[in-house]
Design a protein around this motif. Structure first.
Motif, short mmCIF file in Angstrom:
data_model
loop_
_atom_site.label_atom_id
_atom_site.label_comp_id
_atom_site.label_asym_id
_atom_site.label_seq_id
_atom_site.Cartn_x
_atom_site.Cartn_y
_atom_site.Cartn_z
N THR A 46 0.84 -1.20 0.00
CA THR A 46 0.00 0.00 0.00
C THR A 46 0.87 1.25 0.00
O THR A 46 0.59 2.23 -0.71
N ILE A 47 1.94 1.22 0.79
CA ILE A 47 2.85 2.37 0.84
C ILE A 47 3.47 2.59 -0.54
O ILE A 47 3.51 3.74 -1.03
N LEU A 48 3.91 1.52 -1.17
CA LEU A 48 4.54 1.66 -2.50
C LEU A 48 3.55 2.23 -3.51
O LEU A 48 3.91 3.10 -4.32
N ALA A 49 2.31 1.76 -3.47
CA ALA A 49 1.30 2.28 -4.40
C ALA A 49 1.01 3.75 -4.11
O ALA A 49 0.80 4.56 -5.03
N THR A 50 1.00 4.10 -2.82
CA THR A 50 0.74 5.49 -2.42
C THR A 50 1.88 6.39 -2.90
O THR A 50 1.63 7.48 -3.44
N VAL A 203 -7.10 3.11 -5.28
CA VAL A 203 -5.93 3.84 -4.80
C VAL A 203 -6.13 5.35 -5.00
O VAL A 203 -5.77 6.15 -4.14
N LYS A 204 -6.74 5.69 -6.13
CA LYS A 204 -6.95 7.12 -6.43
C LYS A 204 -7.76 7.82 -5.35
O LYS A 204 -7.42 8.92 -4.92
N THR A 205 -8.83 7.17 -4.92
CA THR A 205 -9.70 7.79 -3.90
C THR A 205 -8.93 7.98 -2.59
O THR A 205 -9.00 9.03 -1.95
N TRP A 206 -8.20 6.94 -2.21
CA TRP A 206 -7.39 7.02 -0.99
C TRP A 206 -6.36 8.14 -1.10
O TRP A 206 -6.20 8.96 -0.20
N VAL A 207 -5.68 8.20 -2.23
CA VAL A 207 -4.62 9.18 -2.41
C VAL A 207 -5.19 10.60 -2.49
O VAL A 207 -4.57 11.55 -2.01
N ARG A 208 -6.40 10.73 -3.05
CA ARG A 208 -7.03 12.06 -3.11
C ARG A 208 -7.27 12.57 -1.68
O ARG A 208 -6.98 13.71 -1.35
N TRP A 209 -7.79 11.68 -0.83
CA TRP A 209 -8.03 12.07 0.56
C TRP A 209 -6.72 12.45 1.26
O TRP A 209 -6.63 13.47 1.93
N LEU A 210 -5.70 11.62 1.03
CA LEU A 210 -4.40 11.87 1.67
C LEU A 210 -3.82 13.21 1.19
O LEU A 210 -3.29 13.99 1.99
N SER A 211 -3.96 13.48 -0.11
CA SER A 211 -3.46 14.75 -0.66
C SER A 211 -4.13 15.94 0.01
O SER A 211 -3.49 16.95 0.30
N GLU A 212 -5.44 15.79 0.26
CA GLU A 212 -6.15 16.89 0.94
C GLU A 212 -5.57 17.14 2.33
O GLU A 212 -5.45 18.29 2.76
N GLN A 213 -5.21 16.05 3.02
CA GLN A 213 -4.64 16.21 4.37
C GLN A 213 -3.27 16.90 4.29
O GLN A 213 -2.95 17.76 5.11
#
Lengths: 229, 161
Positions: A46-50, A203-213
């Motif tokens: 997951t970290i690598l994909a992120t 992954v995109k949805t997860w990363v979008r949320w993380l980017s907002e943070q």
């Protein structure tokens, strides 16, 4: 015989060190997440994909916590991403003191995001504040939908839960509806991100949320810098 | 077995406070532990027995008070107790609730035997409890390990339990 009041949290010192970590990260505008999961749940994948999804936009580093070995840190470094390996030598969780040392080894000025991969364990890391902005739990489909009921503590402290390996759902008897209902009962505020890191689902949805943070954290730093000028 | 880390922190704090108070021995340690915390009392007892020898706390009575989880409903304001799994408001069924008790990890108090002191400066002479560092500024270490700082690999412990 004299009674002496102590009135202190057991983890007082850990919490103070964690607060210092947090203050340091805040002053650099770096967002830190503490990733908790059982061994084999897909933390490193997951970290690598992120990282793959974020690296063009943000500068990322990883702190790897393992009882022994530097297998995971090497995988991260192979991607050209700074990684610090903490070997806990038998301790089943990371503590704030270990993170302080790891932060010393990183160039915080150049970073936007630090992902801490905690020791694979769904119990012990729960009560240890490291100075992170949020705790994220990964549960993989093969582990079964009943895990939130078996390990409620960690699911309660998580701001978000990544349900990983969702591509294996047809093979395992995973009841997603039951899983969501259990999470709603033990942590109604938690976000749930179903992903398959290897198949690039979710992954995109997860990363979008993380980017907002990450953006929020940067703005906070900019605002503080502006106010102190 | 993170209870070892927790107990080490308890013993470090107790040792510091007991020394300051001029104790020759700690006779009781009282903790409060919420049911929502991931703490097994038996594991705490075991950690205490393993870690307390040769400290002032050796032989002390360890008592742990548990706290039943309590939440407040964000919709109707009802306060209610519950178990580790069910937080829904019993009045309005809302899941929007806020935990107000049950996660405590707290050292309440200790009981000590004081030295028969001639002065009263608080600091006793060395009362025979050498060995444990007085770690006021030192972080608690999981199993008393020496921390080695290295640029890339931080080796923290001595070995597995």
């Amino acid at each position: 015989m004299t009674e002496i009041p102590i009135a202190k949290p057991i983890l007082d010192l850990n919490d103070r060190l964690a607060a210092a970590n947090r203050a340091l990260l805040d002053s650099h505008g770096v967002f830190m997440l503490d990733l908790i999961a059982s061994p084999g749940a897909g933390k490193t994948t997951t970290i690598l994909a992120t990282i793959a999804a974020l690296r063009d936009t943000y500068s990322v580093a990883v702190i790897e916590g393992d009882i022994a070995s530097d297998v995971d840190a090497r995988k991260i470094k192979e991607q050209g991403i700074p990684a610090v390996q903490i070997n806990t030598g038998g301790i089943c969780h990371l503590e704030a003191r270990m993170i302080s040392q790891a932060l010393d080894a990183l160039d915080l000025d150049s970073l936007d995001l630090i992902i801490v991969e905690n020791v694979g364990n769904l119990v012990c890391p729960t009560d240890f504040y490291l100075g992170e902005d949020c705790k994220i739990v990964i549960l993989s489909v093969p582990e079964g939908h009943d895990k939130p009921l078996k390990y409620p503590g960690v699911f309660q402290v998580a701001q978000a839960i990544i349900l990983s390996k969702i591509d294996t759902m047809p093979v395992f008897d995973f009841d997603e509806r039951q899983f969501r209902s259990d999470i709603e009962h033990i942590n109604p505020h938690a976000l749930i991100f179903p992903i398959s890191a290897t198949k690039d689902h979710g992954v995109k949805t997860w990363v979008r949320w993380l980017s907002e943070q990450i953006e929020q954290k940067r703005r906070m730093k900019a605002k503080t810098a502006h106010e102190t000028e | 077995m993170h209870e070892f880390s927790l107990m080490q922190s308890v013993l470090d704090t107790v040792e510091t406070s007991a020394r300051k108070a001029g104790a020759v021995r700690v006779t009781a340690i009282r903790l409060t532990i919420g049911e929502m915390a991931e703490v097994v009392f038996d594991a705490m007892e075991f950690a205490f027995e393993a870690l307390s020898p040769e400290t002032l706390s050796e032989g002390a009575e360890l008592s742990m008070r548990s706290v039943i989880p309590r939440s407040r409903c964000c919709v109707c304001g009802e306060e209610f107790t519950h178990d580790r799994y069910h937080w829904a408001c019993p009045s309005c069924d809302s899941l929007a609730t806020e935990l107000i008790a049950g996660r405590e990890l707290f050292i309440d108090s200790i009981e000590i035997e004081e030295s028969v002191s001639i002065g009263d400066s608080g600091l006793t002479s060395d009362s025979g409890s050498a060995g444990e560092p007085d770690s006021t500024n030192e972080p608690p270490v999981g199993q008393g390990a020496d921390t080695q700082e290295e640029p890339d690999v931080i080796d923290d412990g001595r070995g597995a339990l």
